[in-house]
Motif scaffolding. Structure first.
Motif, mmCIF file in Angstrom:
data_model
loop_
_atom_site.group_PDB
_atom_site.id
_atom_site.type_symbol
_atom_site.label_atom_id
_atom_site.label_comp_id
_atom_site.label_asym_id
_atom_site.label_seq_id
_atom_site.Cartn_x
_atom_site.Cartn_y
_atom_site.Cartn_z
ATOM 1 N N VAL A 108 -50.171 60.739 50.065
ATOM 2 C CA VAL A 108 -51.415 61.397 50.084
ATOM 3 C C VAL A 108 -52.537 60.705 49.604
ATOM 4 C CG1 VAL A 108 -52.317 63.425 49.265
ATOM 5 C CG2 VAL A 108 -49.810 63.547 49.783
ATOM 6 N N VAL A 109 -53.594 60.907 50.217
ATOM 7 C CA VAL A 109 -54.861 60.310 49.445
ATOM 8 C C VAL A 109 -55.433 61.635 49.111
ATOM 9 C CG1 VAL A 109 -57.067 58.812 49.566
ATOM 10 C CG2 VAL A 109 -54.820 58.402 51.086
ATOM 11 N N CYS A 110 -56.065 61.761 47.844
ATOM 12 C CA CYS A 110 -56.561 62.607 47.336
ATOM 13 C C CYS A 110 -58.107 62.462 46.536
ATOM 14 C CB CYS A 110 -55.729 63.517 46.182
ATOM 15 S SG CYS A 110 -56.352 64.793 45.478
ATOM 16 N N GLY A 111 -58.956 63.218 46.522
ATOM 17 C CA GLY A 111 -60.076 63.126 45.790
ATOM 18 C C GLY A 111 -60.004 63.128 44.415
ATOM 19 N N ALA A 112 -60.379 62.005 43.587
ATOM 20 C CA ALA A 112 -60.261 61.871 42.170
ATOM 21 C C ALA A 112 -60.844 63.093 41.450
ATOM 22 C CB ALA A 112 -60.832 60.559 41.843
ATOM 23 N N ASN A 113 -61.960 63.630 41.913
ATOM 24 C CA ASN A 113 -62.525 64.570 41.225
ATOM 25 C C ASN A 113 -62.227 66.072 41.533
ATOM 26 O OD1 ASN A 113 -64.132 66.162 39.532
ATOM 27 N ND2 ASN A 113 -65.971 65.063 40.122
ATOM 28 N N VAL A 114 -60.798 66.358 41.578
ATOM 29 C CA VAL A 114 -60.326 67.640 41.653
ATOM 30 C C VAL A 114 -60.004 68.414 40.467
ATOM 31 C CG1 VAL A 114 -59.870 66.976 44.111
ATOM 32 C CG2 VAL A 114 -58.003 66.778 42.283
ATOM 33 N N PHE A 115 -59.506 69.883 40.589
ATOM 34 C CA PHE A 115 -58.782 70.622 39.700
ATOM 35 C C PHE A 115 -57.707 69.845 39.121
ATOM 36 C CE2 PHE A 115 -56.362 74.533 38.761
ATOM 37 C CZ PHE A 115 -56.992 74.802 37.738
ATOM 38 N N GLY A 116 -57.664 70.021 37.777
ATOM 39 C CA GLY A 116 -56.718 69.393 36.802
ATOM 40 C C GLY A 116 -55.285 69.580 37.371
ATOM 41 N N ALA A 117 -55.054 71.011 37.609
ATOM 42 C CA ALA A 117 -53.543 71.437 37.999
ATOM 43 C C ALA A 117 -53.356 70.609 39.353
ATOM 44 C CB ALA A 117 -53.534 72.684 38.087
ATOM 45 N N THR A 118 -54.028 70.528 40.359
ATOM 46 C CA THR A 118 -53.926 69.878 41.504
ATOM 47 C C THR A 118 -53.306 68.442 41.202
ATOM 48 O OG1 THR A 118 -55.507 71.080 42.720
ATOM 49 C CG2 THR A 118 -54.749 69.192 43.872
ATOM 50 N N VAL A 119 -54.064 67.729 40.374
ATOM 51 C CA VAL A 119 -53.643 66.412 40.074
ATOM 52 C C VAL A 119 -52.170 66.422 39.313
ATOM 53 C CG1 VAL A 119 -54.243 64.290 38.560
ATOM 54 C CG2 VAL A 119 -55.983 65.495 39.450
ATOM 55 N N GLN A 120 -52.094 67.421 38.462
ATOM 56 C CA GLN A 120 -50.666 67.230 37.957
ATOM 57 C C GLN A 120 -49.672 67.786 39.185
ATOM 58 O OE1 GLN A 120 -49.518 67.628 34.632
ATOM 59 N NE2 GLN A 120 -51.640 66.467 34.407
ATOM 60 N N LEU A 121 -49.945 68.297 40.074
ATOM 61 C CA LEU A 121 -49.035 68.396 41.225
ATOM 62 C C LEU A 121 -48.497 67.426 41.812
ATOM 63 C CD1 LEU A 121 -47.409 70.459 43.134
ATOM 64 C CD2 LEU A 121 -49.535 70.990 44.176
#
Length: 401
Positions: A108-121
């Protein structure tokens, strides 16, 4: 609503009030609330056909319920989507998408500046199952392809992002997904379809934390995923049916009521946020304000093209250099407000204020927060429906504390 009416020809406000409504034999004016776990069949053959998906109808409220369906159809009409599936929360919506699309070995490629729980997931939970994630600066349209690998299956972003309000070029993001051969997913929580419709730019899937602006009054949890009918029915519905991250009928009924006032609230809250953001830029204790409605925002022109209004969330950074002192100053401001609510939720009619580095993104590592630009002096405000003069006075008192 009369099925002969073309929804897309109706005003957004009309669809927000009327779309998706189904009446029972009692012809109720407000949508009916179906608080039932199961539905009765006329025969064993009918039950078998509906369980197999060979006949239309409701089976079990974990994945089929009339009230939930009305919410799904109304939101789909607002987003311009072929179909919608509701979930128990915004995070459940993201998880359902991941379970429908990804498997061990995928990327997955994800934006670095996203909601904290999204990063945790992505970084913690999915990583345990062999799914890798690379984080990129979402505002850079070239970053997505540069980070992609032959195993990349999904691109995920928020726009505007939480909490620094970065804007992703949706058309370029959609094109990157096509070139990579990956599903593009956009979290449209901050704008809602009242201000932005990512599917119009070629995005594959839109998701929402309906807990926020779709409800609008901080009452219930909910989520939704929208896109092509083939994806929603063939890939996503089996996940909901088997895993059960379902939206309750009661919450769906509350969300239906929230949608009726969505455009009115978003316009009023965006206007108030614009005034407050401009005023904050003039305060000597404020180093920087992050808000797409300010001409100083680095993607102001892009925001004007993609969004009808800038939204109601803004962040600002207090002046200073030492991280410990910046945190103290930010906390002092938050502790000094008397009108705003100190809570991490947003999208409410009541304005909220929080310190992202220690709340919404507090579980991230210091490195991850630095990568996302979330510094200790950052304060986030989600502007509600109070009088702007009162909010300004509340902040003025806090800034001078």
């Amino acid at each position: 609503m009369n099925e002969s009416l073309n929804l897309e020809q109706l005003d957004f406000a009309t669809r927000a009030v009327r779309a998706g409504t189904e009446r029972t034999q009692f012809q109720e004016h407000s949508e009916a609330l179906f608080l039932t776990s199961s539905f009765i069949f006329g025969s064993a053959a009918e039950a078998a056909a509906k369980f197999a998906g060979e006949a239309e109808g409701f089976v079990y409220s974990r994945f089929t319920n009339p009230t939930v369906q009305m919410f799904e159809r109304r939101l789909a009409a607002l987003e311009g989507a072929e179909d919608c599936l509701a979930t128990s929360s915004g995070m459940a919506a993201i998880l359902a998408i991941c379970l429908a699309v990804l498997k061990t070995g995928d990327h997955v490629v994800c934006g670095a500046n996203v909601f904290g729980a999204t990063v945790q997931l992505f970084s913690n939970l999915l990583a345990r199952f062999g799914i890798a994630t690379t984080y990129v600066q979402a505002a850079d349209p070239h970053a997505w392809q540069e980070a992609a690998t032959p195993r990349t299956r999904m691109l995920f972003c928020e726009t505007p992002s939480n909490p620094l309000m970065e804007i992703v070029d949706l058309a370029a993001f959609a094109e990157s997904g096509k070139r990579i051969g990956a599903l593009t997913v956009v979290d449209n929580c901050f704008c809602t379809p009242a201000l932005q419709r990512p599917l119009d730019y070629g995005i594959d899937v839109v998701m929402h934390s309906a807990t926020k602006y779709l409800d609008g009054q901080g009452r219930v949890l909910g989520g939704a995923v929208l896109g092509r009918r083939s994806f929603i029915r063939d890939a996503l519905l089996p996940v909901l049916r088997a895993a059960g991250p379902s939206l309750s009928p009661f919450n769906a009924w509350i969300l239906l009521k929230g949608l009726e006032t969505l455009v009115i609230r978003m316009r009023a809250q965006s206007a108030a946020a614009q005034e407050l953001a401009q005023w904050l830029t003039e305060q000597s204790t404020v180093a920087q304000v992050h808000f797409p409605g300010l001409a100083s925002h680095p993607q102001f022109d892009l925001a004007c093209r993609q969004q009808t209004l800038p939204g109601a969330v803004l962040t600002f950074e207090v002046r200073g250099d030492d991280p410990a002192e910046l945190r103290r100053r930010a906390w002092r401001i938050i502790d000094s407000v008397r009108l705003m609510s100190i809570t991490a939720n947003l999208g409410d009619t009541r304005s909220t204020i929080t310190h992202p580095a220690t709340t919404t993104h507090g579980r991230l590592s210091a490195e991850a927060r630095a990568r996302a630009g979330i510094r200790e002096g950052l304060v986030r405000i989600a502007v509600g429906l109070e009088g702007v003069d009162d909010l300004r006075a509340d902040l003025a008192r806090a800034l001078s504390a």
